[in-house]
Design a protein around this motif. Structure first.
Motif, PDB file in Angstrom:
ATOM      1  N   TYR A  83      72.601  37.039  -7.359  1.00 47.14           N
ATOM      2  CA  TYR A  83      72.735  36.543  -5.994  1.00 47.14           C
ATOM      3  C   TYR A  83      72.028  35.195  -5.887  1.00 47.14           C
ATOM      4  CZ  TYR A  83      73.910  41.438  -5.073  1.00 47.14           C
ATOM      5  OH  TYR A  83      74.479  42.680  -5.097  1.00 47.14           O
ATOM      6  N   ILE A  84      72.788  34.159  -5.587  1.00 47.41           N
ATOM      7  CA  ILE A  84      72.197  32.821  -5.484  1.00 47.41           C
ATOM      8  C   ILE A  84      72.743  32.106  -4.251  1.00 47.41           C
ATOM      9  CG2 ILE A  84      71.801  32.547  -7.973  1.00 47.41           C
ATOM     10  CD1 ILE A  84      74.325  30.903  -8.140  1.00 47.41           C
ATOM     11  N   LEU A  85      71.976  31.123  -3.768  1.00 45.99           N
ATOM     12  CA  LEU A  85      72.394  30.252  -2.670  1.00 45.99           C
ATOM     13  C   LEU A  85      72.557  28.848  -3.241  1.00 45.99           C
ATOM     14  CD1 LEU A  85      70.039  31.465   0.227  1.00 45.99           C
ATOM     15  CD2 LEU A  85      72.294  32.296  -0.401  1.00 45.99           C
ATOM     16  N   LYS A  86      73.808  28.421  -3.424  1.00 40.32           N
ATOM     17  CA  LYS A  86      74.083  27.143  -4.075  1.00 40.32           C
ATOM     18  C   LYS A  86      74.193  25.997  -3.077  1.00 40.32           C
ATOM     19  CE  LYS A  86      77.093  27.299  -7.437  1.00 40.32           C
ATOM     20  NZ  LYS A  86      78.334  27.542  -8.198  1.00 40.32           N
ATOM     21  N   GLY A  87      74.241  26.318  -1.779  1.00 40.01           N
ATOM     22  CA  GLY A  87      74.405  25.279  -0.764  1.00 40.01           C
ATOM     23  C   GLY A  87      73.096  24.569  -0.446  1.00 40.01           C
ATOM     24  N   ASN A  88      73.193  23.565   0.425  1.00 43.06           N
ATOM     25  CA  ASN A  88      72.027  22.799   0.869  1.00 43.06           C
ATOM     26  C   ASN A  88      71.381  23.550   2.029  1.00 43.06           C
ATOM     27  OD1 ASN A  88      70.142  20.934   1.680  1.00 43.06           O
ATOM     28  ND2 ASN A  88      71.536  19.187   1.558  1.00 43.06           N
ATOM     29  N   LEU A  89      70.276  24.244   1.739  1.00 42.74           N
ATOM     30  CA  LEU A  89      69.653  25.107   2.742  1.00 42.74           C
ATOM     31  C   LEU A  89      69.194  24.327   3.970  1.00 42.74           C
ATOM     32  CD1 LEU A  89      67.491  27.483   0.483  1.00 42.74           C
ATOM     33  CD2 LEU A  89      69.839  27.782   1.268  1.00 42.74           C
ATOM     34  N   VAL A  90      68.602  23.169   3.757  1.00 44.23           N
ATOM     35  CA  VAL A  90      68.044  22.418   4.885  1.00 44.23           C
ATOM     36  C   VAL A  90      69.134  21.821   5.772  1.00 44.23           C
ATOM     37  CG1 VAL A  90      65.913  21.895   3.642  1.00 44.23           C
ATOM     38  CG2 VAL A  90      67.857  20.324   3.491  1.00 44.23           C
ATOM     39  N   MET A  91      70.399  21.865   5.309  1.00 47.76           N
ATOM     40  CA  MET A  91      71.512  21.421   6.135  1.00 47.76           C
ATOM     41  C   MET A  91      72.257  22.593   6.761  1.00 47.76           C
ATOM     42  SD  MET A  91      71.309  18.193   6.108  1.00 47.76           S
ATOM     43  CE  MET A  91      72.870  17.786   6.897  1.00 47.76           C
ATOM     44  N   GLY A  92      71.722  23.792   6.593  1.00 40.74           N
ATOM     45  CA  GLY A  92      72.293  24.963   7.238  1.00 40.74           C
ATOM     46  C   GLY A  92      73.348  25.697   6.426  1.00 40.74           C
ATOM     47  N   ASN A  93      73.538  25.308   5.147  1.00 44.81           N
ATOM     48  CA  ASN A  93      74.514  26.000   4.294  1.00 44.81           C
ATOM     49  C   ASN A  93      73.787  27.103   3.532  1.00 44.81           C
ATOM     50  OD1 ASN A  93      76.489  26.873   2.564  1.00 44.81           O
ATOM     51  ND2 ASN A  93      76.909  24.875   1.650  1.00 44.81           N
ATOM     52  N   VAL A  94      73.946  28.331   4.011  1.00 48.15           N
ATOM     53  CA  VAL A  94      73.271  29.471   3.382  1.00 48.15           C
ATOM     54  C   VAL A  94      74.296  30.445   2.804  1.00 48.15           C
ATOM     55  CG1 VAL A  94      71.157  29.320   4.743  1.00 48.15           C
ATOM     56  CG2 VAL A  94      73.132  30.562   5.668  1.00 48.15           C
ATOM     57  N   SER A  95      75.423  29.919   2.341  1.00 45.70           N
ATOM     58  CA  SER A  95      76.483  30.760   1.772  1.00 45.70           C
ATOM     59  C   SER A  95      75.971  31.469   0.522  1.00 45.70           C
ATOM     60  CB  SER A  95      77.706  29.901   1.422  1.00 45.70           C
ATOM     61  OG  SER A  95      78.215  29.262   2.579  1.00 45.70           O
ATOM     62  N   LEU A  96      76.373  32.722   0.390  1.00 49.53           N
ATOM     63  CA  LEU A  96      75.933  33.555  -0.726  1.00 49.53           C
ATOM     64  C   LEU A  96      76.958  33.501  -1.855  1.00 49.53           C
ATOM     65  CD1 LEU A  96      74.089  35.825  -1.952  1.00 49.53           C
ATOM     66  CD2 LEU A  96      75.611  37.460  -0.803  1.00 49.53           C
ATOM     67  N   THR A  97      76.501  33.271  -3.088  1.00 47.56           N
ATOM     68  CA  THR A  97      77.366  33.303  -4.265  1.00 47.56           C
ATOM     69  C   THR A  97      76.986  34.492  -5.131  1.00 47.56           C
ATOM     70  OG1 THR A  97      77.689  30.900  -4.290  1.00 47.56           O
ATOM     71  CG2 THR A  97      78.114  32.080  -6.344  1.00 47.56           C
ATOM     72  N   ILE A  98      77.989  35.338  -5.409  1.00 49.09           N
ATOM     73  CA  ILE A  98      77.796  36.494  -6.285  1.00 49.09           C
ATOM     74  C   ILE A  98      78.323  36.116  -7.662  1.00 49.09           C
ATOM     75  CG2 ILE A  98      78.283  38.939  -6.629  1.00 49.09           C
ATOM     76  CD1 ILE A  98      78.926  39.117  -3.637  1.00 49.09           C
ATOM     77  N   VAL A  99      77.438  36.034  -8.643  1.00 41.68           N
ATOM     78  CA  VAL A  99      77.792  35.592  -9.987  1.00 41.68           C
ATOM     79  C   VAL A  99      78.326  36.771 -10.801  1.00 41.68           C
ATOM     80  CG1 VAL A  99      76.932  34.532 -12.112  1.00 41.68           C
ATOM     81  CG2 VAL A  99      76.058  33.776  -9.889  1.00 41.68           C
ATOM     82  N   ASN A 100      79.433  36.520 -11.519  1.00 44.14           N
ATOM     83  CA  ASN A 100      80.016  37.541 -12.401  1.00 44.14           C
ATOM     84  C   ASN A 100      80.206  38.864 -11.646  1.00 44.14           C
ATOM     85  OD1 ASN A 100      81.057  38.658 -14.743  1.00 44.14           O
ATOM     86  ND2 ASN A 100      79.046  39.126 -15.619  1.00 44.14           N
ATOM     87  N   ALA A 101      81.058  38.804 -10.639  1.00 42.83           N
ATOM     88  CA  ALA A 101      81.240  39.938  -9.732  1.00 42.83           C
ATOM     89  C   ALA A 101      81.781  41.168 -10.447  1.00 42.83           C
ATOM     90  CB  ALA A 101      82.183  39.549  -8.599  1.00 42.83           C
ATOM     91  N   VAL A 102      81.379  42.333  -9.955  1.00 41.00           N
ATOM     92  CA  VAL A 102      81.872  43.621 -10.442  1.00 41.00           C
ATOM     93  C   VAL A 102      82.445  44.374  -9.245  1.00 41.00           C
ATOM     94  CG1 VAL A 102      80.242  43.725 -12.364  1.00 41.00           C
ATOM     95  CG2 VAL A 102      79.603  44.691 -10.154  1.00 41.00           C
ATOM     96  N   GLU A 103      83.170  45.457  -9.530  1.00 37.22           N
ATOM     97  CA  GLU A 103      83.802  46.218  -8.451  1.00 37.22           C
ATOM     98  C   GLU A 103      82.774  46.789  -7.481  1.00 37.22           C
ATOM     99  OE1 GLU A 103      87.583  48.543  -9.241  1.00 37.22           O
ATOM    100  OE2 GLU A 103      86.749  48.467 -11.274  1.00 37.22           O
TER     101      GLU A 103
END
Length: 232
Positions: A83-103
């Motif tokens: 679970y990582i946040l790749k967006g610019n946090l200080v600009m309000g982008n807190v989208s969640l990225t799930i790496v190597n997703a599983v079912e």
């Protein structure tokens, strides 16, 4: 009655405050990176605030089964490195990225942005669907041959012939492979010839001929020698 009315009004007020957003399902395939969007408005530095991601729908406060916490500037808590946040946090982008997703990653995710004030938190629930990757079918086999005439000749030209063979099963391949004999009688003739001792190789016949010639010459010489001795 007045007390019950006030309690009902407070209950309605409690659950009607705050911002709730539920977007369309986020779909992805097993093994891919899936990004679940979540944003909040940052007009100045004072708008930067803490937030959390959790599994399940957003509760009355905080996040249920928290997977990520931030203080608005950086990630302060993480339950799994996928679970990582790749967006610019200080600009309000807190989208969640799930790496190597599983079912097992399928389900509802809660994004809660903590806004100062009573019941001002911005919350959003997102449904994530992780599907199995499809198995690709075998591609047809392609055979290509190229022929070019000798360089410098008057008829110098080149052409390419490409033929596509459809994929066949192993049983069909075994049935269509040509054998050394066109039919059973041909194979029988070849086997009988190899096993027949009367059929000799050419080299063996030549050796036997020379042997017979040598023996004949020896007999003639012996006869001549016998006659000469008799005459003497």
């Amino acid at each position: 009655h007045l007390r019950a009315l006030c309690s009902t009004a407070a209950f309605v007020f409690f659950f009607s405050t705050g911002s709730t957003v539920s977007g369309s399902p986020v779909k992805g395939k097993v093994g891919q990176n899936i990004t679940v969007p979540c944003f909040y408005t940052v007009r100045s530095e004072k708008d930067i605030t803490s937030m959390c991601w959790g599994r399940g729908k957003c509760p009355a406060s905080k996040c249920y089964q928290t997977i990520i916490w931030t203080d608005g500037w950086k990630v302060t808590e993480r339950s799994n490195s996928r679970y990582i946040l790749k967006g610019n946090l200080v600009m309000g982008n807190v989208s969640l990225t799930i790496v190597n997703a599983v079912e097992a990653d399928s389900g509802t995710y809660c994004c809660r942005v903590e806004i100062s004030g009573w019941f001002n938190d911005q919350i959003s629930n997102h449904n994530v669907v992780v599907e199995k990757a499809r198995i690709s079918t075998a591609s047809p086999h392609t055979y290509t041959s190229e022929k070019t005439s000798a360089p410098g000749s008057a008829s110098e030209s080149s052409f390419t012939i490409t033929r596509t063979w459809p994929p066949v099963s192993s049983s069909e391949a075994l049935q269509t492979v040509p054998g050394p004999c066109s039919n059973t009688s041909d194979c029988w003739d070849v086997t009988s010839n190899l096993q027949n001792p009367s059929v000799s190789r050419p080299s063996q016949q030549y050796s036997e001929n020379w042997l017979y010639i040598g023996i004949s010459l020896c007999v003639v010489l012996l006869v001549i020698l016998s006659v000469s001795l008799f005459v003497t």
